[in-house]
Design an enzyme around this catalytic site. Sequence first.
Site, PDB file in Angstrom:
ATOM      1  CD  GLU A 188      31.048 -48.021  17.423  1.00 17.87           C
ATOM      2  OE1 GLU A 188      30.969 -47.749  16.396  1.00 17.87           O
ATOM      3  OE2 GLU A 188      30.578 -47.798  18.664  1.00 17.87           O
TER       4      GLU A 188
ATOM      5  CG  ASN B 146      34.936 -51.887  23.631  1.00 18.56           C
ATOM      6  OD1 ASN B 146      34.370 -50.773  23.643  1.00 18.56           O
ATOM      7  ND2 ASN B 146      34.759 -53.059  24.316  1.00 18.56           N
TER       8      ASN B 146
ATOM      9  N   PRO C 115      39.275 -47.434  28.075  1.00 22.75           N
ATOM     10  CG  PRO C 115      38.216 -45.675  28.704  1.00 22.75           C
ATOM     11  CD  PRO C 115      38.748 -46.263  27.637  1.00 22.75           C
ATOM     12  CG  ASN C 116      37.398 -48.003  33.351  1.00 25.42           C
ATOM     13  OD1 ASN C 116      38.014 -48.053  34.339  1.00 25.42           O
ATOM     14  ND2 ASN C 116      36.376 -47.243  33.068  1.00 25.42           N
TER      15      ASN C 116
ATOM     16  NE  ARG D 190      25.540 -50.884  30.022  1.00 25.26           N
ATOM     17  CZ  ARG D 190      26.685 -50.987  30.461  1.00 25.26           C
ATOM     18  NH1 ARG D 190      27.615 -51.437  29.490  1.00 25.26           N
ATOM     19  NH2 ARG D 190      26.992 -50.578  31.501  1.00 25.26           N
TER      20      ARG D 190
ATOM     21  NE  ARG E 163      33.886 -51.568  33.411  1.00 28.62           N
ATOM     22  CZ  ARG E 163      33.843 -51.115  32.323  1.00 28.62           C
ATOM     23  NH1 ARG E 163      34.390 -51.738  31.430  1.00 28.62           N
ATOM     24  NH2 ARG E 163      33.177 -50.002  32.216  1.00 28.62           N
TER      25      ARG E 163
ATOM     26  CE1 TYR F 102      30.978 -53.408  29.775  1.00 33.81           C
ATOM     27  CE2 TYR F 102      31.077 -52.928  31.925  1.00 33.81           C
ATOM     28  CZ  TYR F 102      30.905 -52.475  30.663  1.00 33.81           C
ATOM     29  OH  TYR F 102      30.363 -51.269  30.671  1.00 33.81           O
TER      30      TYR F 102
ATOM     31  CB  ALA G 182      33.854 -44.423  29.070  1.00 38.56           C
TER      32      ALA G 182
ATOM     33  CG  HIS H  36      30.154 -51.088  22.010  1.00 39.15           C
ATOM     34  ND1 HIS H  36      31.193 -50.180  22.621  1.00 39.15           N
ATOM     35  CD2 HIS H  36      29.738 -50.533  20.814  1.00 39.15           C
ATOM     36  CE1 HIS H  36      31.293 -49.171  21.931  1.00 39.15           C
ATOM     37  NE2 HIS H  36      30.454 -49.333  20.751  1.00 39.15           N
TER      38      HIS H  36
END
Length: 152
Positions: A98, A74, A10-11, A107, A18, A23, A77, A100
Site C-alpha cells: 500500500e 494507492n 481516484p483523483n 492529516r 492537485r 501531493y 480516498a 500513500h
Amino acid sequence: MNTIYVINGPNLNLLGKRQPHIYGHETLEDVKNACIQVGLDNGLDVTFMQSNAEAQIIDWIHDARENATGIVINPAAFTHTSVAILDALNTFDHPIIEVHISNVHKREPFRHHSYVSGVASGVIAGFGTQGYVFAVQRMAQLLAAAATDRAS
Ligand code: DHK
C-alpha cells in the site's frame, strides 16, 4: 519476467495539478515512467493503471489474480472507505504493498484508518511519489525471496 500491477485510485490522474503542497509537482505519467524503469532495473514488468471508479479498481484486482504476481496500490480516498476493495485484495494470493504519497497520519483523522493495511505486506506513506519507487523495489525483493523459498 514477473508482472506486477501498480493500481491508483481516484483523483490521482490530477497529480501535479492537485494540491501540489500535499501531493507534489510530479505528474502520474512521471510516476508511471519511474515505476516502469525501476521495475525493469529489478526484473519486473510493471503494468500501471489509474481509475476514479471503485468497480474498475476491483476488476483490475480480479484480473491480477490471473496475470500478476504482486500489487502495489494507492487506493487514494477508497483507502478509507472501501470494504469492497479490501475483499477483492483478500482474493489475491501474492504480495500487496500500500502506498500513500502524503503522510496520512499527519492529516485529518478520517485518513488515519485504512481498510487496505490489514492485507498489505507493507505500507509506505509520506515519502512523496518516491514511495512508489520504494514499493516496486520492495516488491522485487519479496518476489525474489518467495522464489528462493519455493526452490529450497
Ligand atoms: C491520496 C488521496 O487521494 C487521499 O484521499 C488519501 C492519498 C491519501 C495519498 O497520500 O496518496 O487520503
